[in-house]
Scaffold this motif. Structure first.
Motif, PDB file in Angstrom:
ATOM      1  N   ALA A 186      -1.925  15.582   0.385  1.00 51.61           N
ATOM      2  CA  ALA A 186      -2.264  14.368  -0.353  1.00 51.61           C
ATOM      3  C   ALA A 186      -1.602  14.371  -1.733  1.00 51.61           C
ATOM      4  O   ALA A 186      -1.114  13.329  -2.200  1.00 51.61           O
ATOM      5  CB  ALA A 186      -3.772  14.248  -0.488  1.00 51.61           C
ATOM      6  N   GLN A 187      -1.565  15.513  -2.382  1.00 51.46           N
ATOM      7  CA  GLN A 187      -0.917  15.597  -3.696  1.00 51.46           C
ATOM      8  C   GLN A 187       0.574  15.318  -3.596  1.00 51.46           C
ATOM      9  O   GLN A 187       1.133  14.547  -4.390  1.00 51.46           O
ATOM     10  CB  GLN A 187      -1.168  16.971  -4.314  1.00 51.46           C
ATOM     11  N   ASP A 188       1.237  15.938  -2.624  1.00 47.28           N
ATOM     12  CA  ASP A 188       2.682  15.751  -2.479  1.00 47.28           C
ATOM     13  C   ASP A 188       3.018  14.316  -2.082  1.00 47.28           C
ATOM     14  O   ASP A 188       3.953  13.713  -2.623  1.00 47.28           O
ATOM     15  CB  ASP A 188       3.232  16.716  -1.429  1.00 47.28           C
ATOM     16  N   GLU A 189       2.268  13.767  -1.123  1.00 40.92           N
ATOM     17  CA  GLU A 189       2.554  12.407  -0.681  1.00 40.92           C
ATOM     18  C   GLU A 189       2.192  11.397  -1.769  1.00 40.92           C
ATOM     19  O   GLU A 189       2.846  10.357  -1.905  1.00 40.92           O
ATOM     20  CB  GLU A 189       1.807  12.109   0.618  1.00 40.92           C
ATOM     21  N   GLY A 190       1.157  11.710  -2.545  1.00 42.34           N
ATOM     22  CA  GLY A 190       0.822  10.838  -3.662  1.00 42.34           C
ATOM     23  C   GLY A 190       1.909  10.828  -4.714  1.00 42.34           C
ATOM     24  O   GLY A 190       2.251   9.776  -5.267  1.00 42.34           O
ATOM     25  N   ALA A 191       2.472  11.997  -5.010  1.00 42.89           N
ATOM     26  CA  ALA A 191       3.552  12.068  -6.000  1.00 42.89           C
ATOM     27  C   ALA A 191       4.762  11.249  -5.565  1.00 42.89           C
ATOM     28  O   ALA A 191       5.496  10.711  -6.405  1.00 42.89           O
ATOM     29  CB  ALA A 191       3.949  13.523  -6.224  1.00 42.89           C
ATOM     30  N   ALA A 192       4.963  11.143  -4.258  1.00 40.46           N
ATOM     31  CA  ALA A 192       6.094  10.375  -3.722  1.00 40.46           C
ATOM     32  C   ALA A 192       5.746   8.905  -3.482  1.00 40.46           C
ATOM     33  O   ALA A 192       6.605   8.132  -3.055  1.00 40.46           O
ATOM     34  CB  ALA A 192       6.564  11.002  -2.415  1.00 40.46           C
ATOM     35  N   GLY A 193       4.496   8.524  -3.727  1.00 41.20           N
ATOM     36  CA  GLY A 193       4.072   7.151  -3.490  1.00 41.20           C
ATOM     37  C   GLY A 193       3.818   6.826  -2.036  1.00 41.20           C
ATOM     38  O   GLY A 193       3.663   5.658  -1.666  1.00 41.20           O
ATOM     39  N   ALA A 194       3.759   7.847  -1.185  1.00 41.75           N
ATOM     40  CA  ALA A 194       3.576   7.620   0.256  1.00 41.75           C
ATOM     41  C   ALA A 194       2.123   7.722   0.688  1.00 41.75           C
ATOM     42  O   ALA A 194       1.804   7.424   1.845  1.00 41.75           O
ATOM     43  CB  ALA A 194       4.413   8.631   1.045  1.00 41.75           C
ATOM     44  N   LEU A 195       1.227   8.122  -0.197  1.00 45.34           N
ATOM     45  CA  LEU A 195      -0.186   8.282   0.148  1.00 45.34           C
ATOM     46  C   LEU A 195      -0.898   6.938   0.159  1.00 45.34           C
ATOM     47  O   LEU A 195      -0.615   6.064  -0.669  1.00 45.34           O
ATOM     48  CB  LEU A 195      -0.858   9.193  -0.883  1.00 45.34           C
ATOM     49  N   ARG A 196      -1.815   6.779   1.110  1.00 44.14           N
ATOM     50  CA  ARG A 196      -2.759   5.668   1.102  1.00 44.14           C
ATOM     51  C   ARG A 196      -4.132   6.274   1.381  1.00 44.14           C
ATOM     52  O   ARG A 196      -4.460   6.579   2.527  1.00 44.14           O
ATOM     53  CB  ARG A 196      -2.414   4.601   2.144  1.00 44.14           C
ATOM     54  N   LEU A 197      -4.921   6.464   0.324  1.00 41.55           N
ATOM     55  CA  LEU A 197      -6.243   7.060   0.444  1.00 41.55           C
ATOM     56  C   LEU A 197      -7.274   5.966   0.210  1.00 41.55           C
ATOM     57  O   LEU A 197      -7.406   5.443  -0.892  1.00 41.55           O
ATOM     58  CB  LEU A 197      -6.424   8.184  -0.581  1.00 41.55           C
ATOM     59  N   GLY A 198      -7.996   5.619   1.269  1.00 40.91           N
ATOM     60  CA  GLY A 198      -8.980   4.552   1.188  1.00 40.91           C
ATOM     61  C   GLY A 198     -10.386   5.105   1.075  1.00 40.91           C
ATOM     62  O   GLY A 198     -10.743   6.053   1.773  1.00 40.91           O
ATOM     63  N   ILE A 199     -11.193   4.486   0.201  1.00 38.39           N
ATOM     64  CA  ILE A 199     -12.583   4.873   0.016  1.00 38.39           C
ATOM     65  C   ILE A 199     -13.445   3.617   0.069  1.00 38.39           C
ATOM     66  O   ILE A 199     -13.132   2.610  -0.583  1.00 38.39           O
ATOM     67  CB  ILE A 199     -12.819   5.582  -1.339  1.00 38.39           C
ATOM     68  N   ALA A 200     -14.528   3.665   0.828  1.00 36.78           N
ATOM     69  CA  ALA A 200     -15.523   2.587   0.866  1.00 36.78           C
ATOM     70  C   ALA A 200     -16.796   3.080   0.203  1.00 36.78           C
ATOM     71  O   ALA A 200     -17.263   4.187   0.488  1.00 36.78           O
ATOM     72  CB  ALA A 200     -15.795   2.166   2.301  1.00 36.78           C
ATOM     73  N   ARG A 201     -17.361   2.241  -0.670  1.00 36.67           N
ATOM     74  CA  ARG A 201     -18.586   2.600  -1.377  1.00 36.67           C
ATOM     75  C   ARG A 201     -19.657   1.527  -1.184  1.00 36.67           C
ATOM     76  O   ARG A 201     -19.338   0.337  -1.130  1.00 36.67           O
ATOM     77  CB  ARG A 201     -18.312   2.790  -2.874  1.00 36.67           C
ATOM     78  N   ILE A 202     -20.886   1.969  -1.098  1.00 37.32           N
ATOM     79  CA  ILE A 202     -22.043   1.083  -1.063  1.00 37.32           C
ATOM     80  C   ILE A 202     -22.910   1.438  -2.260  1.00 37.32           C
ATOM     81  O   ILE A 202     -23.389   2.573  -2.388  1.00 37.32           O
ATOM     82  CB  ILE A 202     -22.843   1.241   0.238  1.00 37.32           C
ATOM     83  N   GLU A 203     -23.062   0.470  -3.171  1.00 32.31           N
ATOM     84  CA  GLU A 203     -23.840   0.679  -4.394  1.00 32.31           C
ATOM     85  C   GLU A 203     -23.375   1.937  -5.130  1.00 32.31           C
ATOM     86  O   GLU A 203     -24.177   2.738  -5.607  1.00 32.31           O
ATOM     87  CB  GLU A 203     -25.330   0.745  -4.084  1.00 32.31           C
ATOM     88  N   GLY A 204     -22.057   2.117  -5.183  1.00 29.49           N
ATOM     89  CA  GLY A 204     -21.476   3.220  -5.929  1.00 29.49           C
ATOM     90  C   GLY A 204     -21.346   4.512  -5.171  1.00 29.49           C
ATOM     91  O   GLY A 204     -20.673   5.446  -5.645  1.00 29.49           O
ATOM     92  N   ARG A 205     -21.958   4.624  -4.018  1.00 31.51           N
ATOM     93  CA  ARG A 205     -21.892   5.857  -3.235  1.00 31.51           C
ATOM     94  C   ARG A 205     -20.757   5.773  -2.229  1.00 31.51           C
ATOM     95  O   ARG A 205     -20.667   4.814  -1.456  1.00 31.51           O
ATOM     96  CB  ARG A 205     -23.210   6.069  -2.499  1.00 31.51           C
ATOM     97  N   ALA A 206     -19.873   6.770  -2.247  1.00 32.87           N
ATOM     98  CA  ALA A 206     -18.759   6.798  -1.305  1.00 32.87           C
ATOM     99  C   ALA A 206     -19.296   7.118   0.087  1.00 32.87           C
ATOM    100  O   ALA A 206     -19.958   8.148   0.280  1.00 32.87           O
ATOM    101  CB  ALA A 206     -17.738   7.833  -1.734  1.00 32.87           C
ATOM    102  N   VAL A 207     -18.990   6.251   1.069  1.00 30.30           N
ATOM    103  CA  VAL A 207     -19.569   6.415   2.405  1.00 30.30           C
ATOM    104  C   VAL A 207     -18.525   6.541   3.507  1.00 30.30           C
ATOM    105  O   VAL A 207     -18.844   6.973   4.618  1.00 30.30           O
ATOM    106  CB  VAL A 207     -20.524   5.242   2.737  1.00 30.30           C
ATOM    107  N   ALA A 208     -17.290   6.155   3.251  1.00 26.05           N
ATOM    108  CA  ALA A 208     -16.236   6.266   4.261  1.00 26.05           C
ATOM    109  C   ALA A 208     -14.911   6.524   3.565  1.00 26.05           C
ATOM    110  O   ALA A 208     -14.691   6.076   2.432  1.00 26.05           O
ATOM    111  CB  ALA A 208     -16.137   5.000   5.115  1.00 26.05           C
ATOM    112  N   ALA A 209     -14.044   7.283   4.238  1.00 26.31           N
ATOM    113  CA  ALA A 209     -12.741   7.620   3.665  1.00 26.31           C
ATOM    114  C   ALA A 209     -11.699   7.682   4.764  1.00 26.31           C
ATOM    115  O   ALA A 209     -12.008   8.050   5.906  1.00 26.31           O
ATOM    116  CB  ALA A 209     -12.808   8.954   2.923  1.00 26.31           C
ATOM    117  N   GLN A 210     -10.464   7.319   4.408  1.00 30.81           N
ATOM    118  CA  GLN A 210      -9.344   7.415   5.342  1.00 30.81           C
ATOM    119  C   GLN A 210      -8.104   7.868   4.578  1.00 30.81           C
ATOM    120  O   GLN A 210      -7.850   7.403   3.465  1.00 30.81           O
ATOM    121  CB  GLN A 210      -9.070   6.073   6.036  1.00 30.81           C
ATOM    122  N   LEU A 211      -7.344   8.760   5.206  1.00 30.86           N
ATOM    123  CA  LEU A 211      -6.106   9.253   4.614  1.00 30.86           C
ATOM    124  C   LEU A 211      -4.954   8.846   5.516  1.00 30.86           C
ATOM    125  O   LEU A 211      -4.873   9.268   6.666  1.00 30.86           O
ATOM    126  CB  LEU A 211      -6.170  10.778   4.457  1.00 30.86           C
TER     127      LEU A 211
END
Length: 341
Positions: free
Chosen positions: A219-244
């Motif tokens: 994730a760090q390497d792909e993020g540095a290259a702009g190739a990362l897509r890290l998705g986070i879903a939150r309900i009332e501020g609490r992170a409940v789902a993630a996708q890389l």
């Protein structure tokens, strides 16, 4: 045709010999890059020693990355490797490509009794089978797991979404209206978002992560290259789902996805998936979305093409343990032919 074969035991030596041809800048896909193999060796070591083989002919190279234990080897891969293949540089004609494979196979005959390669795309698996068989190995290719994908070339997300099953679309609409969620999609590594990902994964239905350090480094390497897509879903501020995901060369690859078990009835994974697909189709304008390996039923709702990843078993009949391995794998009828090659 003149063909040269070499073996490397060190990634630095292989990197020097490759001269950038196995790097991101050369257009290599994620699983074909030298840094991917180096990271796999560091965090998910599949053997005692790296065994990197190169063959050269007519301006093209072929590379096979292995991990050796005793006189057996496996592909230098892990469960994060969604496609493992022989890597060929340049654009050699088929005859040259086959000669390169044969040269690698002959180079390994005096060293190895068996080689096991997992998650090999079907076309590449057949090339490996035929090339090693020509060099006297006993080879077998069997289906291992499914790979789902979809071609979205020229489509908008609205067009893609309209083609999805009605039940999926109605579920996403109903759940989104019932429970508002905050959705974020990052294209750079963020430590707080990463902590959310790790926490969600640990609290999900997923099996224990093989190496969280490996995924973080990716994730760090792909993020540095702009190739990362890290998705986070939150309900009332609490992170409940993630996708890389990663996005590169017009291809989006879904690597990891998870949601917390205690909110499963709210379908946060479905809501987040809808946002991720919209992002890569309408903003990144990808041509292909690849759902990795695994035949989970829900993938058919999002994808439309199913192909197989193959297991390639290679046995050297010149070695006693190679003969035994071939016999145990049900290849007795081929052993005599392999020994005469």
């Amino acid at each position: 045709m003149w063909v040269k074969g070499e073996i490397f035991r060190d990634f630095a030596d292989a990197e020097s010999a490759a001269r950038g041809s196995l790097d991101r800048e050369a257009g290599r896909s994620l699983f074909d890059r030298l840094d991917w193999f180096r990271r796999t060796w560091t965090h998910c070591t599949p053997g005692d020693r790296p065994l990197i083989v190169r063959a050269r002919a007519e301006g093209s190279d072929a590379w096979l990355f292995l991990a050796e234990t005793g006189n057996a080897a496996r592909g230098l891969a892990s469960w994060y490797t969604l496609a493992f293949r022989l890597i060929v540089t340049g654009a050699p004609p088929e005859a040259t490509a086959r000669a390169l494979i044969v040269a690698i196979a002959r180079r390994l005959r005096s060293r190895l009794a068996s080689i096991m390669l997992d998650h090999v795309p079907e076309a590449e698996a057949e090339l490996l089978r035929s090339g090693f068989a020509r060099a006297g190995w006993v080879a077998r290719v069997t289906p291992q797991t499914a790979n789902w994908s979809i071609d979205v070339t020229g489509k908008t997300f609205a067009e893609f979404w309209a083609e999805r099953p009605g039940q999926l679309r109605s579920t996403a609409k109903r759940k989104a209206a019932k429970t508002p969620m905050e959705l974020s999609i990052l294209d750079r590594f963020d430590a707080d978002a990463w902590d959310d990902y790790a926490s969600i994964y640990a609290d999900s239905w997923k099996p224990e992560e093989g190496s969280l350090d490996f995924v973080r480094a990716m994730a760090q390497d792909e993020g540095a290259a702009g190739a990362l897509r890290l998705g986070i879903a939150r309900i009332e501020g609490r992170a409940v789902a993630a996708q890389l995901w990663t996005v590169e060369h017009g291809v989006a690859i879904i690597h990891k996805l998870a949601h917390r078990e205690d909110v499963a009835e709210l379908s946060p994974g479905t809501i987040l998936s809808q946002a991720m697909f919209e992002h890569v189709i309408d903003r990144d304008r990808v041509d292909l979305i690849d759902f990795g390996t695994g035949d989970d039923r829900y993938k058919a709702d999002w994808m439309d093409t199913r192909v197989m990843r193959m297991r390639v078993e290679l046995y050297n009949p010149r070695k006693p343990s190679g003969l035994i391995g071939a016999a145990k794998s049900g290849l007795r009828a081929l052993v005599g032919r392999g020994r005469s090659g």
